[in-house]
Design a protein around this motif. Structure first.
Motif, mmCIF file in Angstrom:
data_model
loop_
_atom_site.group_PDB
_atom_site.id
_atom_site.type_symbol
_atom_site.label_atom_id
_atom_site.label_comp_id
_atom_site.label_asym_id
_atom_site.label_seq_id
_atom_site.Cartn_x
_atom_site.Cartn_y
_atom_site.Cartn_z
ATOM 1 N N GLU A 118 -43.242 44.930 24.139
ATOM 2 C CA GLU A 118 -42.893 44.778 25.358
ATOM 3 C C GLU A 118 -42.594 43.395 25.850
ATOM 4 O OE1 GLU A 118 -45.029 45.177 29.930
ATOM 5 O OE2 GLU A 118 -46.389 45.674 27.976
ATOM 6 N N PRO A 119 -43.108 42.324 24.986
ATOM 7 C CA PRO A 119 -42.648 40.820 25.456
ATOM 8 C C PRO A 119 -41.261 40.601 25.286
ATOM 9 C CG PRO A 119 -44.766 41.005 24.147
ATOM 10 C CD PRO A 119 -44.349 42.147 24.144
ATOM 11 N N VAL A 120 -40.623 41.453 24.325
ATOM 12 C CA VAL A 120 -39.220 40.974 23.947
ATOM 13 C C VAL A 120 -38.332 41.793 25.028
ATOM 14 C CG1 VAL A 120 -37.526 41.521 22.236
ATOM 15 C CG2 VAL A 120 -39.561 41.242 21.374
ATOM 16 N N ILE A 121 -38.658 42.898 25.697
ATOM 17 C CA ILE A 121 -37.998 43.416 26.562
ATOM 18 C C ILE A 121 -38.472 42.583 27.909
ATOM 19 C CG2 ILE A 121 -37.877 45.266 28.270
ATOM 20 C CD1 ILE A 121 -39.200 47.072 25.909
ATOM 21 N N ARG A 122 -39.117 42.027 28.155
ATOM 22 C CA ARG A 122 -39.531 41.150 29.467
ATOM 23 C C ARG A 122 -38.826 39.781 29.110
ATOM 24 N NH1 ARG A 122 -41.039 44.626 33.114
ATOM 25 N NH2 ARG A 122 -43.011 45.863 32.222
ATOM 26 N N GLY A 123 -38.509 39.634 27.921
ATOM 27 C CA GLY A 123 -37.768 37.834 27.897
ATOM 28 C C GLY A 123 -36.409 38.581 28.003
ATOM 29 N N VAL A 124 -35.906 39.663 27.662
ATOM 30 C CA VAL A 124 -34.332 39.861 27.937
ATOM 31 C C VAL A 124 -34.224 39.976 29.478
ATOM 32 C CG1 VAL A 124 -32.711 41.741 28.085
ATOM 33 C CG2 VAL A 124 -33.867 41.300 25.891
ATOM 34 N N ALA A 337 -45.431 33.068 25.681
ATOM 35 C CA ALA A 337 -44.513 32.132 24.782
ATOM 36 C C ALA A 337 -43.333 32.922 24.327
ATOM 37 C CB ALA A 337 -45.142 31.358 23.949
ATOM 38 N N LEU A 338 -43.408 34.203 23.917
ATOM 39 C CA LEU A 338 -42.441 34.840 23.619
ATOM 40 C C LEU A 338 -41.519 35.445 24.600
ATOM 41 C CD1 LEU A 338 -41.137 36.337 21.061
ATOM 42 C CD2 LEU A 338 -42.758 38.177 21.400
ATOM 43 N N VAL A 339 -41.933 35.580 26.029
ATOM 44 C CA VAL A 339 -41.120 35.913 26.770
ATOM 45 C C VAL A 339 -40.081 34.822 27.208
ATOM 46 C CG1 VAL A 339 -41.158 36.474 29.377
ATOM 47 C CG2 VAL A 339 -42.552 38.004 27.948
ATOM 48 N N ALA A 340 -40.913 33.877 27.413
ATOM 49 C CA ALA A 340 -40.193 32.688 27.817
ATOM 50 C C ALA A 340 -39.201 32.149 26.536
ATOM 51 C CB ALA A 340 -41.104 31.105 28.049
ATOM 52 N N GLY A 341 -39.417 32.164 25.270
ATOM 53 C CA GLY A 341 -38.454 31.907 24.281
ATOM 54 C C GLY A 341 -37.246 32.764 24.380
ATOM 55 N N VAL A 360 -37.741 40.157 15.765
ATOM 56 C CA VAL A 360 -38.210 39.780 14.579
ATOM 57 C C VAL A 360 -39.418 39.045 14.640
ATOM 58 C CG1 VAL A 360 -37.828 38.190 12.477
ATOM 59 C CG2 VAL A 360 -35.742 39.718 13.707
ATOM 60 N N VAL A 361 -39.478 38.089 15.495
ATOM 61 C CA VAL A 361 -40.725 37.228 15.741
ATOM 62 C C VAL A 361 -41.763 38.180 16.140
ATOM 63 C CG1 VAL A 361 -41.850 35.666 17.157
ATOM 64 C CG2 VAL A 361 -39.482 35.083 16.485
ATOM 65 N N PHE A 362 -41.514 39.353 17.074
ATOM 66 C CA PHE A 362 -42.641 39.979 17.383
ATOM 67 C C PHE A 362 -42.977 41.045 16.260
ATOM 68 C CE2 PHE A 362 -43.861 44.364 18.893
ATOM 69 C CZ PHE A 362 -44.803 44.037 19.784
ATOM 70 N N TRP A 363 -42.214 41.317 15.532
ATOM 71 C CA TRP A 363 -42.611 42.196 14.292
ATOM 72 C C TRP A 363 -43.443 41.120 13.298
ATOM 73 C CZ3 TRP A 363 -41.426 41.583 8.876
ATOM 74 C CH2 TRP A 363 -41.703 42.538 8.113
ATOM 75 N N LEU A 364 -43.158 40.054 13.137
ATOM 76 C CA LEU A 364 -43.897 39.370 12.440
ATOM 77 C C LEU A 364 -45.125 38.767 12.626
ATOM 78 C CD1 LEU A 364 -40.851 36.570 11.094
ATOM 79 C CD2 LEU A 364 -42.104 38.497 9.902
ATOM 80 N N LEU A 365 -45.295 38.552 14.122
ATOM 81 C CA LEU A 365 -46.830 38.454 14.739
ATOM 82 C C LEU A 365 -47.699 39.463 14.748
ATOM 83 C CD1 LEU A 365 -45.341 36.269 17.841
ATOM 84 C CD2 LEU A 365 -46.749 35.633 15.750
#
Length: 367
Positions: A118-124, A337-341, A360-365
């Motif tokens: 979800e953070p990646v989707i929100r980041g988009v 931070a991921l959303v903002a990044g 990728v970052v989400f998967w690593l975290l």
């Protein structure tokens, strides 16, 4: 492979003041985006409005509730800011539609949501908001006085409790100004043609936009909307079923001159908040869109004040940015931070790269 669609046995229709105001709740972000898209690309606003009108009615009657039909905001936003041409937008929409139809048919929506995060989707979402804000500033610079006056009006209406309706007021004022400048257009039907605004063009930008949009669509337009259908209307509608209907919409509307469309939790919540309880809201809004299409001429669009268009995009950008952060708890600093990044990378580089890096970052975290 056969695709089966089940229509609800009972579709309640009510045509009342609350259904009409509920219909307007879904148009708050739709109309500004469509006008902005038509003003900045080769798309035919009349064809787009007909597409929205038809599918508002179709899906309202099919699901038996005031389901939202909205533009795919990542793709449309990228087209507005010039990252995608209309032919690239059309290609991306067709690709997204095909993927959504297949994914929904095989029941894979939930699996994809878990993979992306979800953070990646929100980041988009946040990236698109930043891009729209940048475009809004550029549009407003041509007539800063008009832009400031428009923003002041929006702020005043928000203080008076009419925040959601403020964009419709600004849009109406811009429409009046356009009519005064260009005259009242004679109503006419859009021409029937295949890809009237240009044939689809596959490109790297179109593929990147498709990937980013699918993340947003699966999270917001499929999963979140399915949950809201149950929460607000006590309807059991699966995310996979919504994915199928969005796929059908894109594949049918775009060849006729439309744009990528989806269902949306924001539009559904807006309809409910404004009073819509039946599919009557969709019928009313659909008829309204088609009526607008009859007078949506190029001359009228060209006369629309670009500075007011900038004001509309500011409001849409703020709402989209707020929606990106709202579901995430303030204590979840990593997700914030991921959303903002992802948002900043999307603004500085492009949304496709931001989406991939974020995933990728989400998967690593998560490991």
């Amino acid at each position: 492979m056969a695709y089966s669609f089940r229509s609800d046995e009972q579709t309640e229709l009510e045509f009342s003041a609350s259904e009409l105001t509920g219909a307007l709740g879904d148009s708050v972000t739709v109309l500004p985006l469509l006008v902005a898209l038509a003003a900045t690309t080769s798309v035919s606003l009349a064809h787009v409005l007909v597409g929205f009108g038809v599918f508002q009615i179709v899906w309202g009657l099919y699901y038996g509730m005031p389901l939202s039909v909205e533009p795919m905001k990542a793709l449309v936003g990228l087209a507005i800011v010039g990252s995608l041409s209309y032919p690239e937008l059309a290609a991306a929409g067709l690709l997204a539609g095909g993927v959504l139809l297949v994914v929904g048919s095989f029941g894979l929506v939930g699996h994809l949501q878990r993979v992306v995060g979800e953070p990646v989707i929100r980041g988009v979402q946040f990236a698109v908001a930043l891009l729209l804000l940048e475009a809004a500033v550029d549009l407003s610079l041509g007539a800063p006085g008009i832009a400031v006056a428009g923003l002041a009006l929006v702020c005043l209406l928000a203080l008076l409790g009419y925040r959601q309706s403020s964009v419709l007021v600004v849009l109406a004022l811009g429409g009046v100004a356009a009519v005064l400048a260009a005259g009242v257009p004679a109503p006419r039907l859009p021409e029937l043609a295949l890809f009237p605004a240009g044939s689809p063009t596959i490109s790297g930008a179109a593929l990147e936009g498709t990937v980013a949009q699918l993340g947003m669509t699966i999270g917001n337009a499929a999963i979140a909307t399915a949950l809201l259908c149950g929460d607000l209307y006590d309807r059991d509608v699966s995310a996979d079923r919504l994915s199928q209907s969005m796929g059908v919409t894109c594949l049918a509307a775009i060849p006729a001159g439309g744009v990528p469309m989806c269902h949306g939790s924001g539009g559904l919540a807006g309809k409910y908040a404004f009073g819509a309880r039946t599919a009557g809201a969709n019928v009313l809004l659909g008829v309204g869109y088609i009526a607008l299409a009859l007078i949506a001429t190029g001359a009228l669009l060209a006369a629309f004040p670009m500075a007011l268009l900038g004001v509309l995009l500011v409001v849409v950008a703020i709402e989209l940015g707020r929606a990106a952060f709202d579901p995430i708890p303030f204590t979840d600093r990593r997700a914030l931070a991921l959303v903002a990044g992802v948002g900043v990378v999307g603004l500085v580089v492009n949304v496709g790269v931001a989406f991939v890096l974020g995933a990728v970052v989400f998967w690593l975290l998560s490991e």
